[in-house]
Design an enzyme around this catalytic site. Structure first.
Site, short mmCIF file in Angstrom:
data_model
loop_
_atom_site.label_atom_id
_atom_site.label_comp_id
_atom_site.label_asym_id
_atom_site.label_seq_id
_atom_site.Cartn_x
_atom_site.Cartn_y
_atom_site.Cartn_z
N GLU A 54 2.72 6.19 2.78
CA GLU A 54 1.92 6.01 1.56
C GLU A 54 0.53 5.56 1.99
O GLU A 54 0.25 5.44 3.18
CB GLU A 54 2.59 4.96 0.65
CG GLU A 54 2.80 3.63 1.35
CD GLU A 54 3.67 2.66 0.55
OE1 GLU A 54 3.74 2.78 -0.67
OE2 GLU A 54 4.26 1.76 1.17
N TYR A 87 5.04 -9.41 -6.40
CA TYR A 87 4.06 -9.27 -7.46
C TYR A 87 4.24 -7.93 -8.16
O TYR A 87 4.96 -7.06 -7.67
CB TYR A 87 2.63 -9.41 -6.92
CG TYR A 87 2.08 -8.23 -6.16
CD1 TYR A 87 2.46 -7.98 -4.85
CD2 TYR A 87 1.17 -7.36 -6.74
CE1 TYR A 87 1.96 -6.89 -4.15
CE2 TYR A 87 0.64 -6.27 -6.06
CZ TYR A 87 1.05 -6.05 -4.75
OH TYR A 87 0.55 -4.97 -4.06
N LYS A 102 7.80 -5.28 -3.24
CA LYS A 102 6.36 -5.44 -3.51
C LYS A 102 5.96 -6.87 -3.16
O LYS A 102 5.74 -7.72 -4.04
CB LYS A 102 6.06 -5.08 -4.98
CG LYS A 102 4.61 -4.69 -5.22
CD LYS A 102 4.49 -3.94 -6.52
CE LYS A 102 3.04 -3.80 -6.99
NZ LYS A 102 2.13 -3.18 -6.05
N ARG A 128 11.54 -2.98 -11.18
CA ARG A 128 11.13 -3.17 -9.78
C ARG A 128 10.97 -4.64 -9.46
O ARG A 128 11.33 -5.10 -8.36
CB ARG A 128 9.81 -2.41 -9.53
CG ARG A 128 9.39 -2.41 -8.07
CD ARG A 128 8.25 -1.45 -7.82
NE ARG A 128 7.03 -1.85 -8.50
CZ ARG A 128 5.92 -1.12 -8.54
NH1 ARG A 128 5.90 0.08 -7.95
NH2 ARG A 128 4.84 -1.54 -9.16
N ARG A 139 7.71 -27.45 4.94
CA ARG A 139 7.87 -26.08 5.48
C ARG A 139 9.33 -25.80 5.82
O ARG A 139 9.62 -25.16 6.82
CB ARG A 139 6.96 -25.88 6.69
CG ARG A 139 5.47 -26.06 6.37
CD ARG A 139 4.58 -25.76 7.56
NE ARG A 139 4.45 -24.34 7.80
CZ ARG A 139 4.93 -23.72 8.87
NH1 ARG A 139 5.62 -24.38 9.78
NH2 ARG A 139 4.75 -22.42 9.03
C1 LIG Z 1 1.86 0.06 -1.05
C2 LIG Z 1 1.80 0.65 -2.41
N1 LIG Z 1 2.31 1.87 -2.62
C3 LIG Z 1 2.27 2.46 -3.83
C4 LIG Z 1 1.69 1.82 -4.91
C5 LIG Z 1 1.64 2.50 -6.25
O1 LIG Z 1 2.56 1.89 -7.10
P1 LIG Z 1 2.33 1.89 -8.68
O2 LIG Z 1 2.24 3.31 -9.08
O3 LIG Z 1 3.55 1.22 -9.19
O4 LIG Z 1 1.07 1.14 -8.92
C6 LIG Z 1 1.16 0.53 -4.74
C7 LIG Z 1 0.54 -0.18 -5.87
O5 LIG Z 1 0.04 -1.27 -5.75
C8 LIG Z 1 1.21 -0.07 -3.47
O6 LIG Z 1 0.70 -1.30 -3.25
#
Ligand SMILES: Cc1ncc(COP(=O)(O)O)c(C=O)c1O
Length: 300
Positions: free
Chosen positions: A188, A36, A156, A55, A107
């Site tokens: 993070e 996403y 992501k 990305r 599945r």
């Molecule tokens: C795990 C994670 N880290 C960092 C970010 C920050 O990314 P961005 O600046 O692209 O929103 C997000 C944003 O959803 C995230 O889910």
């Protein structure tokens, strides 16, 4: 500001939200098999649009989903925003591997069969404040949580269960967010990257130090603030930081005022510290420059 979307983009067109239906056999629903992007538009212009596209392309390539061209995102986003009547918005795009073509097991796990799927593309937009209303950093509390997620945090992925678990653990400790740590290194937050003011420097965890997402906001800030150093960041540095900031698309630059129940020194009295306020203003300026870029023609 968080009204439910009236419209949904589904597989090539905008439909009323109540008519947007996806198969229960969709791989996204059954397996969390998809990626996403979360975009932010101000005045109808998407911030860091090409970074999001790149990305998304990298994520689709990593999971081997073909049949969707991420370069179409700007035109799709414009259409969705127009249908929803929004200019200042958060836009969510999700691409899953899709539902099994006729004749395949619901599945199936066979890699040869997975290559025959057509992706499901879903998007919707919700209102957000305009840039003029983005005047000051938000604040929140955080707890240090051992990172329960998989190692491919660079993707992501729509499967956010690890982040959900971390959030539940942080909430059980009375905190609003989790700062995820792996092998004593800071990765993070649940939905944002981390920046610290520590030992007289401003640092952010290096992307290759521990699994994490390469945030678009992190990139915008690094480009706008050469003083920010990318390096491995230890949990000890986090605990002795003067200021802790979370940076992300909707998070902007948010100040962490307490870590594990102890006040963060630079955010005295629960207010954002000087580095946080400076980075916030720098981000707003970077966004202003970014959304003033010439409009690119749609790729397709
Ligand atoms: C795990 C994670 N880290 C960092 C970010 C920050 O990314 P961005 O600046 O692209 O929103 C997000 C944003 O959803 C995230 O889910």
């Amino acid at each position: 500001m968080s009204a439910a979307p009236r419209c949904v983009w589904l597989d090539g067109r905008v439909v009323p939200a109540q008519e947007a239906k996806v198969s229960v056999f969709d791989r996204g629903f059954l397996f969390g098999d998809g990626v996403y992007e979360g975009l932010r538009a101000f005045g109808g212009r998407v911030v860091g649009e090409q970074l999001h596209i790149d990305r998304l392309k990298a994520g689709l390539a990593a999971i081997g989903v073909k049949g969707f061209d991420a370069e179409a995102l700007p035109a799709m986003t414009r259409e969705l925003l127009a249908a929803e009547g929004l200019e200042d918005a958060f836009i969510y795009w999700q691409i899953t591997r899709g539902a099994p073509p006729p004749g395949l097991a619901a599945r199936t796990r066979k890699a040869s069969e997975l290559r025959t799927f057509a992706p499901t593309v879903v998007g919707f937009a919700t209102p957000q404040p305009s840039l003029e209303h983005c005047c000051a950093p938000a604040v929140k509390t955080a707890a240090v949580v051992e990172d329960p997620r998989w190692r491919r945090c660079d993707i992501k992925a729509i499967s956010l269960l690890g982040a959900v678990l971390a959030g539940l653990e942080a909430a059980a400790q009375g905190a609003e967010d989790a700062i995820l740590v792996r092998d004593s290194l800071v990765a993070e937050a649940q939905h944002a990257n981390v920046v610290l003011a520590v030992d007289g420097a401003v640092v952010t965890p290096a992307l290759d130090s521990v699994p994490m997402l390469a945030g678009v906001t992190r990139r915008l800030l690094l480009d706008a603030c050469p003083e920010i150093v990318e390096q491995p960041v230890t949990v000890e540095q986090l605990r002795r930081a003067d200021e802790i900031m979370l940076v992300g698309t909707t998070t902007m630059v948010t100040a962490v005022t307490a870590l594990d129940g102890s006040p963060v020194p630079g955010a005295a009295g629960g207010a954002p510290g000087p580095v946080c306020r400076r980075l916030y203003d720098t981000l707003v300026e970077a966004i202003e420059r970014d959304i003033a870029r010439p409009v690119q023609e749609a790729a397709s």
